[in-house]
Design a protein around this motif. Structure first.
Motif, PDB file in Angstrom:
ATOM      1  N   GLU A  10     -21.969 -11.019 -15.823  1.00 57.99           N
ATOM      2  CA  GLU A  10     -21.234  -9.851 -16.334  1.00 57.99           C
ATOM      3  C   GLU A  10     -19.759  -9.877 -15.946  1.00 57.99           C
ATOM      4  O   GLU A  10     -18.968  -9.103 -16.460  1.00 57.99           O
ATOM      5  CB  GLU A  10     -21.889  -8.533 -15.877  1.00 57.99           C
ATOM      6  N   TRP A  11     -19.379 -10.764 -15.035  1.00 54.12           N
ATOM      7  CA  TRP A  11     -17.974 -10.895 -14.633  1.00 54.12           C
ATOM      8  C   TRP A  11     -17.226 -11.908 -15.493  1.00 54.12           C
ATOM      9  O   TRP A  11     -16.010 -11.984 -15.452  1.00 54.12           O
ATOM     10  CB  TRP A  11     -17.855 -11.314 -13.182  1.00 54.12           C
ATOM     11  N   ARG A  12     -17.967 -12.707 -16.251  1.00 52.10           N
ATOM     12  CA  ARG A  12     -17.352 -13.784 -17.036  1.00 52.10           C
ATOM     13  C   ARG A  12     -16.663 -13.217 -18.268  1.00 52.10           C
ATOM     14  O   ARG A  12     -17.268 -12.476 -19.041  1.00 52.10           O
ATOM     15  CB  ARG A  12     -18.398 -14.804 -17.461  1.00 52.10           C
ATOM     16  N   ILE A  13     -15.392 -13.595 -18.427  1.00 49.85           N
ATOM     17  CA  ILE A  13     -14.622 -13.135 -19.582  1.00 49.85           C
ATOM     18  C   ILE A  13     -13.697 -14.252 -20.036  1.00 49.85           C
ATOM     19  O   ILE A  13     -13.443 -15.208 -19.308  1.00 49.85           O
ATOM     20  CB  ILE A  13     -13.776 -11.889 -19.237  1.00 49.85           C
ATOM     21  N   GLY A  14     -13.180 -14.096 -21.238  1.00 52.38           N
ATOM     22  CA  GLY A  14     -12.239 -15.079 -21.772  1.00 52.38           C
ATOM     23  C   GLY A  14     -10.871 -14.938 -21.134  1.00 52.38           C
ATOM     24  O   GLY A  14     -10.720 -14.369 -20.063  1.00 52.38           O
ATOM     25  N   GLY A  15      -9.893 -15.456 -21.812  1.00 48.41           N
ATOM     26  CA  GLY A  15      -8.544 -15.457 -21.268  1.00 48.41           C
ATOM     27  C   GLY A  15      -8.294 -16.753 -20.529  1.00 48.41           C
ATOM     28  O   GLY A  15      -8.897 -17.780 -20.822  1.00 48.41           O
ATOM     29  N   THR A  16      -7.421 -16.701 -19.552  1.00 45.32           N
ATOM     30  CA  THR A  16      -7.072 -17.917 -18.841  1.00 45.32           C
ATOM     31  C   THR A  16      -8.069 -18.212 -17.729  1.00 45.32           C
ATOM     32  O   THR A  16      -8.844 -17.358 -17.315  1.00 45.32           O
ATOM     33  CB  THR A  16      -5.665 -17.799 -18.224  1.00 45.32           C
ATOM     34  N   GLY A  17      -8.025 -19.451 -17.250  1.00 39.58           N
ATOM     35  CA  GLY A  17      -8.881 -19.845 -16.146  1.00 39.58           C
ATOM     36  C   GLY A  17      -9.894 -20.891 -16.544  1.00 39.58           C
ATOM     37  O   GLY A  17      -9.918 -21.364 -17.679  1.00 39.58           O
ATOM     38  N   VAL A  18     -10.748 -21.224 -15.580  1.00 40.76           N
ATOM     39  CA  VAL A  18     -11.748 -22.270 -15.803  1.00 40.76           C
ATOM     40  C   VAL A  18     -13.158 -21.827 -15.460  1.00 40.76           C
ATOM     41  O   VAL A  18     -14.123 -22.376 -15.987  1.00 40.76           O
ATOM     42  CB  VAL A  18     -11.412 -23.543 -14.994  1.00 40.76           C
ATOM     43  N   VAL A  19     -13.308 -20.855 -14.582  1.00 40.09           N
ATOM     44  CA  VAL A  19     -14.638 -20.503 -14.074  1.00 40.09           C
ATOM     45  C   VAL A  19     -15.559 -20.034 -15.185  1.00 40.09           C
ATOM     46  O   VAL A  19     -16.760 -20.313 -15.161  1.00 40.09           O
ATOM     47  CB  VAL A  19     -14.526 -19.454 -12.940  1.00 40.09           C
ATOM     48  N   ASN A  20     -15.021 -19.363 -16.188  1.00 38.17           N
ATOM     49  CA  ASN A  20     -15.838 -18.887 -17.296  1.00 38.17           C
ATOM     50  C   ASN A  20     -16.606 -20.020 -17.982  1.00 38.17           C
ATOM     51  O   ASN A  20     -17.663 -19.795 -18.554  1.00 38.17           O
ATOM     52  CB  ASN A  20     -14.953 -18.154 -18.309  1.00 38.17           C
ATOM     53  N   TRP A  21     -16.082 -21.234 -17.922  1.00 44.70           N
ATOM     54  CA  TRP A  21     -16.702 -22.362 -18.610  1.00 44.70           C
ATOM     55  C   TRP A  21     -17.544 -23.233 -17.682  1.00 44.70           C
ATOM     56  O   TRP A  21     -18.150 -24.196 -18.129  1.00 44.70           O
ATOM     57  CB  TRP A  21     -15.615 -23.207 -19.289  1.00 44.70           C
ATOM     58  N   LEU A  22     -17.613 -22.908 -16.411  1.00 45.80           N
ATOM     59  CA  LEU A  22     -18.422 -23.685 -15.474  1.00 45.80           C
ATOM     60  C   LEU A  22     -19.865 -23.186 -15.498  1.00 45.80           C
ATOM     61  O   LEU A  22     -20.164 -22.138 -16.056  1.00 45.80           O
ATOM     62  CB  LEU A  22     -17.831 -23.594 -14.069  1.00 45.80           C
ATOM     63  N   HIS A  23     -20.765 -23.946 -14.875  1.00 43.42           N
ATOM     64  CA  HIS A  23     -22.191 -23.632 -14.969  1.00 43.42           C
ATOM     65  C   HIS A  23     -22.541 -22.257 -14.388  1.00 43.42           C
ATOM     66  O   HIS A  23     -21.862 -21.744 -13.512  1.00 43.42           O
ATOM     67  CB  HIS A  23     -23.029 -24.726 -14.294  1.00 43.42           C
ATOM     68  N   ARG A  24     -23.597 -21.678 -14.923  1.00 44.10           N
ATOM     69  CA  ARG A  24     -24.095 -20.379 -14.467  1.00 44.10           C
ATOM     70  C   ARG A  24     -24.551 -20.494 -13.022  1.00 44.10           C
ATOM     71  O   ARG A  24     -25.084 -21.505 -12.600  1.00 44.10           O
ATOM     72  CB  ARG A  24     -25.274 -19.907 -15.330  1.00 44.10           C
ATOM     73  N   GLY A  25     -24.313 -19.433 -12.271  1.00 39.58           N
ATOM     74  CA  GLY A  25     -24.759 -19.405 -10.889  1.00 39.58           C
ATOM     75  C   GLY A  25     -23.825 -20.095  -9.906  1.00 39.58           C
ATOM     76  O   GLY A  25     -24.159 -20.228  -8.731  1.00 39.58           O
ATOM     77  N   ILE A  26     -22.646 -20.509 -10.362  1.00 36.58           N
ATOM     78  CA  ILE A  26     -21.707 -21.192  -9.467  1.00 36.58           C
ATOM     79  C   ILE A  26     -21.249 -20.242  -8.359  1.00 36.58           C
ATOM     80  O   ILE A  26     -21.031 -19.057  -8.600  1.00 36.58           O
ATOM     81  CB  ILE A  26     -20.490 -21.758 -10.239  1.00 36.58           C
ATOM     82  N   SER A  27     -21.144 -20.770  -7.151  1.00 40.45           N
ATOM     83  CA  SER A  27     -20.635 -20.010  -6.015  1.00 40.45           C
ATOM     84  C   SER A  27     -19.418 -20.725  -5.458  1.00 40.45           C
ATOM     85  O   SER A  27     -19.411 -21.954  -5.344  1.00 40.45           O
ATOM     86  CB  SER A  27     -21.699 -19.907  -4.916  1.00 40.45           C
ATOM     87  N   LEU A  28     -18.410 -19.945  -5.123  1.00 40.36           N
ATOM     88  CA  LEU A  28     -17.184 -20.478  -4.526  1.00 40.36           C
ATOM     89  C   LEU A  28     -16.790 -19.600  -3.348  1.00 40.36           C
ATOM     90  O   LEU A  28     -17.047 -18.402  -3.359  1.00 40.36           O
ATOM     91  CB  LEU A  28     -16.039 -20.477  -5.544  1.00 40.36           C
ATOM     92  N   PRO A  29     -16.137 -20.186  -2.341  1.00 37.55           N
ATOM     93  CA  PRO A  29     -15.654 -19.349  -1.244  1.00 37.55           C
ATOM     94  C   PRO A  29     -14.503 -18.450  -1.708  1.00 37.55           C
ATOM     95  O   PRO A  29     -13.802 -18.769  -2.669  1.00 37.55           O
ATOM     96  CB  PRO A  29     -15.181 -20.359  -0.194  1.00 37.55           C
ATOM     97  N   VAL A  30     -14.311 -17.344  -1.006  1.00 38.16           N
ATOM     98  CA  VAL A  30     -13.241 -16.399  -1.320  1.00 38.16           C
ATOM     99  C   VAL A  30     -11.901 -17.127  -1.440  1.00 38.16           C
ATOM    100  O   VAL A  30     -11.108 -16.848  -2.339  1.00 38.16           O
ATOM    101  CB  VAL A  30     -13.164 -15.287  -0.245  1.00 38.16           C
ATOM    102  N   GLU A  31     -11.642 -18.080  -0.556  1.00 33.62           N
ATOM    103  CA  GLU A  31     -10.376 -18.813  -0.582  1.00 33.62           C
ATOM    104  C   GLU A  31     -10.155 -19.506  -1.926  1.00 33.62           C
ATOM    105  O   GLU A  31      -9.051 -19.481  -2.472  1.00 33.62           O
ATOM    106  CB  GLU A  31     -10.344 -19.832   0.560  1.00 33.62           C
ATOM    107  N   ASP A  32     -11.202 -20.108  -2.484  1.00 35.20           N
ATOM    108  CA  ASP A  32     -11.075 -20.770  -3.787  1.00 35.20           C
ATOM    109  C   ASP A  32     -10.904 -19.751  -4.912  1.00 35.20           C
ATOM    110  O   ASP A  32     -10.123 -19.968  -5.845  1.00 35.20           O
ATOM    111  CB  ASP A  32     -12.287 -21.659  -4.063  1.00 35.20           C
ATOM    112  N   HIS A  33     -11.646 -18.660  -4.839  1.00 32.37           N
ATOM    113  CA  HIS A  33     -11.473 -17.598  -5.841  1.00 32.37           C
ATOM    114  C   HIS A  33     -10.033 -17.091  -5.834  1.00 32.37           C
ATOM    115  O   HIS A  33      -9.426 -16.890  -6.890  1.00 32.37           O
ATOM    116  CB  HIS A  33     -12.428 -16.425  -5.578  1.00 32.37           C
TER     117      HIS A  33
END
Length: 194
Positions: A10-33
């Motif tokens: 539900e957080w995935r949206i278009g616009g700029t960036g890359v995370v929207n196109w990465l696999h479902r369930g991906i986890s990243l540390p706060v620093e990377d976010h």
């Protein structure tokens, strides 16, 4: 900064960036976010941070830092605003004060402020304030774009000092015309700090 945040659908949206196109369930540390949010304006990872931290905490922090004009009423491109309180707003003065506080190590510890300055220096969208900067003059900032709005804020530094600049444009012009205008502002500031 090491806390892992899983990106929910539900957080995935278009616009700029890359995370929207990465696999479902991906986890990243706060620093990377945080890096993705600042350096490439990733809207999905911005939403992950907004939802994890909470709108009320963000607002309390903005007020405590002396930036009451910053009002984050909803996540990015999420649900539509339901009245005035759900609109995201900010002022150029508020953002300039925030940048100045980061530069002076006043908004957090010196270590965390240095980390924030590094994130801003990694900004990948350099076609606005940084567009025409000469050698020896640097830019560290954050851009923002939605229909009819082109923003760029940053610190432009050179041999004669540093100036925090916040340029917020609302126009009917093409974004590229706004970029050119913002580049002229950056070039004028560069003359002062060169």
């Amino acid at each position: 900064l090491d806390t892992e945040i899983e990106v929910r659908d539900e957080w995935r949206i278009g616009g700029t960036g890359v995370v929207n196109w990465l696999h479902r369930g991906i986890s990243l540390p706060v620093e990377d976010h945080a890096w993705l949010m600042i350096a490439i304006s990733d809207n999905t990872t911005s939403n992950a941070l907004i939802e994890t931290i909470g709108l009320s905490t963000i607002q309390e922090t903005a007020t405590k830092l002396g930036v009451p004009s910053l009002h984050l009423g909803r996540r990015f491109y999420g649900y539509l605003p339901e009245g005035e309180t759900n609109i995201n707003t900010v002022s150029a003065r508020g953002l300039t004060d925030l940048l100045t506080g980061i530069c002076r190590d006043e908004v957090a510890s010196p270590e965390r402020c240095a980390w924030m300055r590094k994130l801003h220096a990694d900004q990948q969208h350099r076609d606005r304030l940084a567009r025409h900067l000469p050698d020896g003059v640097s830019y560290a900032g954050k851009t923002g774009t939605v229909d009819g709005i082109s923003h760029d804020i940053g610190v432009i530094s050179g041999p004669n000092g540093a100036i925090a600049v916040s340029a917020l444009i609302e126009s009917t012009c093409d974004h590229y015309e706004d970029d050119v205008f913002l580049g002229e502002i950056g070039a004028a500031v560069a003359e002062i700090v060169s």
